[in-house]
Design a protein around this motif. Sequence first.
Motif, PDB file in Angstrom:
ATOM      1  N   PRO A  61      40.891 -89.350 -61.042  1.00 33.72           N
ATOM      2  CA  PRO A  61      40.658 -89.897 -59.517  1.00 33.72           C
ATOM      3  C   PRO A  61      39.459 -90.104 -59.428  1.00 33.72           C
ATOM      4  CG  PRO A  61      41.080 -87.541 -59.579  1.00 33.72           C
ATOM      5  CD  PRO A  61      40.943 -87.897 -61.125  1.00 33.72           C
ATOM      6  N   GLU A  91      42.193 -92.732 -67.791  1.00 31.94           N
ATOM      7  CA  GLU A  91      43.594 -92.592 -67.142  1.00 31.94           C
ATOM      8  C   GLU A  91      43.917 -91.154 -66.245  1.00 31.94           C
ATOM      9  OE1 GLU A  91      48.236 -92.789 -68.718  1.00 31.94           O
ATOM     10  OE2 GLU A  91      46.689 -94.105 -69.865  1.00 31.94           O
ATOM     11  N   GLY A  92      44.322 -91.558 -65.307  1.00 29.83           N
ATOM     12  CA  GLY A  92      44.537 -90.321 -64.416  1.00 29.83           C
ATOM     13  C   GLY A  92      43.264 -89.726 -63.825  1.00 29.83           C
ATOM     14  N   THR A 108      35.311 -89.664 -68.509  1.00 29.23           N
ATOM     15  CA  THR A 108      36.373 -88.414 -68.087  1.00 29.23           C
ATOM     16  C   THR A 108      35.450 -87.197 -67.797  1.00 29.23           C
ATOM     17  OG1 THR A 108      36.190 -87.890 -70.626  1.00 29.23           O
ATOM     18  CG2 THR A 108      38.051 -89.404 -69.889  1.00 29.23           C
TER      19      THR A 108
END
Length: 188
Positions: free
Chosen positions: A81, A78-79, A126
């Motif tokens: 890019p 999440e988040g 991540t």
Amino acid sequence: MRLNFLFIIASSLAAHGAGFVPSVISAKNVFRKTAPLAMVGGSDFGSAMPEKPQLSTEERMVEAADTYCKYIGGNLGEGVPDPPELSALKDATESGADTKVLAACMYELMCEQGMIYDRDEDGILTPTQFVITENLDVPEVKSEFDYLYRYGMNLVRQGLVDVDDVKEIVKSKLIERTGKTPEEFDAW
């Protein structure tokens, strides 16, 4: 950086002609051979189905690129890019780029994936906090660099990517991250 690949983008050759077909292999999801399904009473529905049409090298490459884009895009945390390499691969696929361009874009994204992301137990990617230059003596680090380097050389041997393209990708995505010169990298 994921030191111990839980997934590998692997190159394979189709039985009829060379084709770059990356496939995601998870340590938790190993493919097993199973017997074909048979219906009660002797009917074998599977054999009644027409064979899947054989795809050309170009079609397999486009399919592989599309699958890889969906895999990376769908597994970013999440988040997080999209990396520029993912956008480049999507653009190349949508514009109908030739197989060498698609293979080079997939290789570049593969290198970036191995260098800048960690993958958790759920497969979510991540940004890594791992500092490569401080851990060059760690065997797993060297092994990962070696794998990615050899993978690129294999693409050249198969004629899927031009040698100059692989050299540039190796230099920018691998060698520069070590802080070594190309000669020092080769000796390492």
